[in-house]
Design an enzyme around this catalytic site. Structure first.
Site, PDB file in Angstrom:
ATOM      1  CB  SER A 299      52.273  25.395  24.326  1.00 40.23           C
ATOM      2  OG  SER A 299      52.737  25.504  25.773  1.00 40.23           O
TER       3      SER A 299
ATOM      4  CG  HIS B 163      55.409  26.938  21.687  1.00 37.01           C
ATOM      5  ND1 HIS B 163      55.983  27.785  20.916  1.00 37.01           N
ATOM      6  CD2 HIS B 163      55.090  27.411  22.786  1.00 37.01           C
ATOM      7  CE1 HIS B 163      55.809  28.984  21.338  1.00 37.01           C
ATOM      8  NE2 HIS B 163      55.127  28.903  22.424  1.00 37.01           N
TER       9      HIS B 163
ATOM     10  CG  ASP C  77      55.070  28.710  26.258  1.00 35.20           C
ATOM     11  OD1 ASP C  77      55.378  29.643  25.321  1.00 35.20           O
ATOM     12  OD2 ASP C  77      53.999  27.909  26.044  1.00 35.20           O
TER      13      ASP C  77
ATOM     14  CG  MET D  71      56.600  31.705  31.179  1.00 35.47           C
ATOM     15  SD  MET D  71      54.668  31.881  31.553  1.00 35.47           S
ATOM     16  CE  MET D  71      54.066  31.132  29.953  1.00 35.47           C
TER      17      MET D  71
ATOM     18  CG  HIS E 243      57.462  31.855  23.586  1.00 40.50           C
ATOM     19  ND1 HIS E 243      56.029  32.028  23.925  1.00 40.50           N
ATOM     20  CD2 HIS E 243      57.721  33.252  23.587  1.00 40.50           C
ATOM     21  CE1 HIS E 243      55.696  33.172  23.734  1.00 40.50           C
ATOM     22  NE2 HIS E 243      56.560  33.958  23.887  1.00 40.50           N
TER      23      HIS E 243
ATOM     24  CG  MET F 253      57.236  34.815  27.309  1.00 37.21           C
ATOM     25  SD  MET F 253      55.626  33.656  27.282  1.00 37.21           S
ATOM     26  CE  MET F 253      56.505  31.959  27.038  1.00 37.21           C
TER      27      MET F 253
ATOM     28  CG  MET G 141      52.692  36.713  22.433  1.00 39.65           C
ATOM     29  SD  MET G 141      52.799  35.138  22.756  1.00 39.65           S
ATOM     30  CE  MET G 141      51.572  34.884  24.154  1.00 39.65           C
TER      31      MET G 141
HETATM   32  C1  DX5 Z   1      51.488  31.840  26.907  1.00 39.17           C
HETATM   33  C2  DX5 Z   1      52.234  30.958  26.095  1.00 39.17           C
HETATM   34  C3  DX5 Z   1      51.455  29.987  25.278  1.00 39.17           C
HETATM   35  C4  DX5 Z   1      50.331  29.365  25.597  1.00 39.17           C
HETATM   36  C5  DX5 Z   1      49.330  28.472  24.932  1.00 39.17           C
HETATM   37  O1  DX5 Z   1      52.257  32.765  27.430  1.00 39.17           O
HETATM   38  O2  DX5 Z   1      53.340  31.390  25.177  1.00 39.17           O
HETATM   39  O3  DX5 Z   1      52.322  29.232  24.497  1.00 39.17           O
HETATM   40  O4  DX5 Z   1      50.632  28.747  26.986  1.00 39.17           O
HETATM   41  O5  DX5 Z   1      48.564  27.725  25.503  1.00 39.17           O
HETATM   42  P1  DX5 Z   1      46.993  27.825  25.181  1.00 39.17           P
HETATM   43  O6  DX5 Z   1      46.936  27.077  23.817  1.00 39.17           O
HETATM   44  O7  DX5 Z   1      46.362  27.029  26.129  1.00 39.17           O
HETATM   45  O8  DX5 Z   1      46.698  29.046  25.022  1.00 39.17           O
HETATM   46 ZN    ZN Z   2      54.256  30.390  23.813  1.00 38.40          ZN
END
Ligand code: DX5
Ligand code: ZN
Length: 222
Positions: A10, A35, A37, A39, A68, A70, A139
């Site tokens: 990520s 990956h 993220d 948000m 991903h 969110m 998750m």
């Molecule tokens: C959280 C994200 C994850 C997260 C993973 O909302 O979807 O991808 O950042 O990070 P670690 O591996 O540090 O928990």
């Molecule tokens: Zn994620």
């Protein structure tokens, strides 16, 4: 069928001032997916990046971009993310009122479709969509931030989803995201996961360390 373990760093834990180099570094270090993220400060209490950044990163890696989302609403933004270079688009079960339509939209645009389940979301949320999903994301933290602790209770959900996926006979990635490290990777995989997302466990130390970090996750997992 559970496939070989793949590691999806990520980039939330990468150096945001050098994202292109960071994506290249983990690609060279043996990552399987990138990956990303996304948000929106509304669906989750944090803000990250949008399609323009993903498009800028696209030339830096040939690996699949595992995006991903969110965000809510999500449908209006899906074409932009696919256009920017997303290969896999994962949405949350709660992101909109018409989840089937959302999954079809992702597939109609030529991307692979994923569904994410928050720690409080039941397994039953995936059942009506099993025939069209390419990935299910469990998750193992509440979404919004990297570096949180793994919620062990989610392993029961991973085991139930492994059985459900195997029952379909379809190739559906079972991905676990949040708090994964070299200490818990093995139990996550033995519970049925075949894609491990790891942010802080991958981007630990400098870029010269990333291959060691990724290998540590893969080695304990196999
Ligand atoms: C959280 C994200 C994850 C997260 C993973 O909302 O979807 O991808 O950042 O990070 P670690 O591996 O540090 O928990
Ligand atoms: Zn994620």
């Amino acid at each position: 069928m559970q496939q070989s373990t793949r590691i999806a760093p990520s980039i939330l834990s990468a150096d945001f001032a050098a994202l292109g180099e960071e994506v290249r570094a983990v690609s060279d270090a043996g990552a399987d997916y990138i990956h990303i993220d996304v948000m929106d400060g509304h669906f989750v209490p944090n803000l990250t990046i949008g399609p323009a950044v993903i498009a800028a990163l696209r030339p830096h890696s040939v690996l699949p971009f595992d995006v991903h989302l969110m965000i809510s609403p999500v449908d209006p933004f899906i074409p932009d993310f696919v256009q920017a270079g997303a290969d896999i688009v994962t949405v949350h079960a709660e992101a909109g009122p018409h989840l089937h339509r959302t999954i079809q939209l992702i597939k109609d645009l030529g991307a692979r479709a994923g569904l994410a389940l928050n720690p409080g979301t039941p397994v039953s949320a995936v059942e009506p969509l099993l025939d069209s999903l390419d990935l299910i994301l469990v998750m193992s933290v509440n979404p919004g931030f990297g570096g949180q602790s793994f919620i062990t209770g989610q392993l029961a959900k991973v085991r139930r989803l492994r059985d459900l996926i195997d029952g379909t006979g379809r190739m559906i990635d079972l991905q676990v995201d949040g708090g994964i490290n070299a200490d818990n990777a093995a139990v996550v995989v033995s519970s049925g996961a075949d894609v491990l997302v790891a942010g802080s466990a991958t981007f630990k130390g400098d870029a010269g360390q990333y291959a060691t970090n990724i290998n540590a996750l893969r080695a304990t997992a196999s």
